[in-house]
Scaffold this motif. Structure first.
Motif, PDB file in Angstrom:
ATOM      1  N   GLU A   1       0.862  -1.186   0.000  1.00  0.00           N
ATOM      2  CA  GLU A   1       0.000   0.000   0.000  1.00  0.00           C
ATOM      3  C   GLU A   1       0.895   1.231   0.000  1.00  0.00           C
ATOM      4  OE1 GLU A   1      -3.279   0.270   2.701  1.00  0.00           O
ATOM      5  OE2 GLU A   1      -3.345  -1.916   2.995  1.00  0.00           O
TER       6      GLU A   1
ATOM      7  N   TYR B   1       1.440   5.483  -0.199  1.00  0.00           N
ATOM      8  CA  TYR B   1       0.816   6.788   0.061  1.00  0.00           C
ATOM      9  C   TYR B   1       1.857   7.869  -0.209  1.00  0.00           C
ATOM     10  CZ  TYR B   1      -2.749   3.989   2.333  1.00  0.00           C
ATOM     11  OH  TYR B   1      -3.725   3.054   2.574  1.00  0.00           O
TER      12      TYR B   1
ATOM     13  N   GLY C   1      -1.516  14.278   2.173  1.00  0.00           N
ATOM     14  CA  GLY C   1      -1.653  12.833   2.247  1.00  0.00           C
ATOM     15  C   GLY C   1      -1.594  12.249   3.647  1.00  0.00           C
TER      16      GLY C   1
ATOM     17  N   ARG D   1      -3.705  12.541   6.192  1.00  0.00           N
ATOM     18  CA  ARG D   1      -4.989  12.029   6.673  1.00  0.00           C
ATOM     19  C   ARG D   1      -5.217  10.607   6.151  1.00  0.00           C
ATOM     20  NH1 ARG D   1      -9.823  13.569   8.802  1.00  0.00           N
ATOM     21  NH2 ARG D   1     -11.695  12.547   7.992  1.00  0.00           N
ATOM     22  N   GLU D   2      -4.982  10.408   4.844  1.00  0.00           N
ATOM     23  CA  GLU D   2      -5.171   9.073   4.282  1.00  0.00           C
ATOM     24  C   GLU D   2      -4.221   8.060   4.934  1.00  0.00           C
ATOM     25  OE1 GLU D   2      -4.758  11.805   2.650  1.00  0.00           O
ATOM     26  OE2 GLU D   2      -6.607  12.119   1.494  1.00  0.00           O
TER      27      GLU D   2
ATOM     28  N   ALA E   1      -5.229   4.770   7.208  1.00  0.00           N
ATOM     29  CA  ALA E   1      -4.755   3.451   6.785  1.00  0.00           C
ATOM     30  C   ALA E   1      -4.040   2.747   7.936  1.00  0.00           C
ATOM     31  CB  ALA E   1      -3.826   3.590   5.583  1.00  0.00           C
TER      32      ALA E   1
END
Length: 505
Positions: A308, A310, A319, A321-322, A326
């Motif tokens: 994954e 980011y 980025g 917050r994402e 996660a």
């Protein structure tokens, strides 16, 4: 020399408190000169206990004071008064502290607030003569000494309990990321190895609250001792997931996001034990134009590896917050699978000298060596200045079977018998006896007939001597009454001296 503020590994010397001695005392009261034994027991020594305390985050206190001991037990006293117990010494340690022996053997892993480990037990207090009295030994003239507390050297290693571990090269932006995600304020600068100790930050993402750990940067060859990060990788062993923080704006030659990831994974594999942790990749510093392009270029290949990815910027918060949500999802999933760590109390009990419950007997250098937890403990409790106490020890060893085993292995009277370890061994002359109790009939208080060379008459012989003595006294009284001279004495000094010690009179 700089004084460290964060210490994650120390050597600690601990000793339980010594037990207090019992006392030999006789109750005395008007018109009751011998009111029976009333010696109290000694108090037990205090334990040394390690206890997990959430407010403690470092082992620095034990770096400065590595020697700790429990309180001593007080001695007993007359009138059946037992000595006070020694105070337990409670040592607060951070959650995640691993306790090892001097040889590196794992003793305990302290996880969960309030979890305790009794690392050094206090010695038991000695019994007073009131507790040693029995139907046959009505007035013991001795008491038992207190036992010394356990003494050992241990190593404490701190493995920070965090949910997410940040790993990466020096200056990849790990400290900046943890500062942006939480209220932690680690040292941040534009040179390598700014982070010298692990940093912890608490992050809230939706309904999930979790902790993030930042360790010093890893470099190629860390497994062989280069850099600082390998020494601190123990702090990410407990993490639910690892986040690779990759610097996309580095200007160092030979470095790119894919190469950096491969180098870090190689070092993690060399450390071992982290293969099953989920991985997330944070391509950092995308606020720099060239770094943004590089991140977009390598993202597809990283996703093909099943990772994954980011794109973030710790400086502009792009980025974050994402990424935080996660990480929260991974943590929540891990917590559902894992059972909560219970609060436990662990008692560390040292093994006996031979690893068995009773004892062993070996022959070496012309001596018989007796080793075992019970015989050695009984020897430590014995006051060898008191003959009756020595006789009591002989009876205990006989009942345990030490004498029978020595005889079966060929020990002869007069052979040296050594009980205990080399440092505190006691040497006896082997003199096998028939077990009759330390309270042999007719023996004086504070005396054991077996310890007197010319005083070995049987109970039957002593009763016959007593009957003859009473007959002599009756004849003497008749002679005084009639005025006749009493016959010559039939008594030896030895028999006349037994008047105070025979219980059958």
């Amino acid at each position: 020399m700089a004084v460290p503020t964060f210490v994650d590994k120390v050597t600690l010397h601990v000793k339980g408190g010594d037990g207090g001695n019992g006392i030999a005392s006789v109750h005395r009261e008007k018109f009751k000169p011998l009111g029976g034994p009333d010696g109290g027991n000694g108090g037990h020594g205090g334990d040394v206990i390690l206890r997990v305390a959430p407010e403690v985050t470092t082992l620095v206190d034990y770096y400065h004071e590595p020697h700790r001991r429990g309180g001593k037990g007080h001695h007993g006293s007359g009138d059946n008064r037992s000595g006070a117990q020694g105070e337990d010494l409670v040592l607060p340690v951070p959650e995640g502290t691993v306790v090892r022996s001097r040889d590196g053997e794992l003793l305990a892993d302290l996880v969960g607030p309030g979890t305790e480990l009794v690392v050094a037990s206090g010695g038991r207090g000695g019994l007073g003569n009131a507790a040693l009295a029995s139907s046959k030994r009505k007035a013991p003239g001795f008491a038992l000494k207190g036992e010394p507390g356990d003494e050992l050297t241990i190593t404490l290693e701190l493995k920070v309990v965090a949910d997410i571990g940040l790993v990466g090269f020096p200056s990849a932006g790990k400290s900046s990321l943890i500062a942006s995600l939480s209220r932690a304020r680690p040292k941040i600068a534009d040179y390598p190895f700014t982070t010298l100790v692990p940093n912890l930050g608490v992050v809230v993402a939706g309904d999930t609250t979790y902790t993030v750990a930042d360790v010093p940067g890893l470099i190629e060859g860390a497994a062989e001792g280069r850099g600082l990060g390998h020494d601190f990788l123990r702090h990410v062993e407990r993490c639910a997931a690892l986040v690779h923080v990759i610097d996309c704006a580095t200007i160092e030659p030979g470095r790119d996001p894919l190469t950096d990831l491969d180098v870090i994974e190689t070092e993690l594999a060399a450390y071992g034990g982290l293969e099953d942790r989920p991985r997330l990749v944070a391509l950092n510093k995308v606020d720099v134009p060239d770094a943004k392009t590089i991140a977009e270029f390598v993202r597809g290949e990283l996703e093909e590896r099943g990772l994954e990815v980011y794109e973030i910027s710790a400086a502009s918060h792009e980025g974050l917050r994402e990424l935080s949500f996660a990480m929260a999802e991974v943590v929540a999933s891990s917590r559902k699978k894992a059972a909560p760590a219970p609060t436990t109390r662990i008692v560390l009990r040292p093994r006996s000298a031979d690893g068995q419950d009773d004892f062993t007997v070996t022959h070496s250098g012309g001596q018989w060596l007796v080793r075992g937890e019970k015989p050695e403990r009984w020897v430590r409790q014995t006051d060898f200045t008191n003959d009756e106490a020595v006789g009591f020890l002989a009876d205990r060893l006989n009942r345990l079977g030490v004498e029978a085993k020595l005889a079966a292995m060929g020990a002869q009277a007069g052979d040296d018998v050594v009980i205990g370890s080399v440092d505190d061994a006691v040497v006896f002359d082997f003199d096998p006896q028939i077990q009759t109790g330390a309270e042999l009939l007719g023996s004086r208080r504070g005396e054991d007939d077996r310890l007197i060379e010319n005083h070995r008459r049987t109970n039957k012989q002593r009763r016959e001597d007593l009957a003859s003595k009473r007959e002599f006294e009756r004849t003497a009284r008749e002679a005084r009454t009639t005025g006749r001279v009493a016959p010559d004495s039939l008594w030896t000094d030895e028999i006349l001296s037994d008047e105070d010690g025979d219980e059958d009179e």
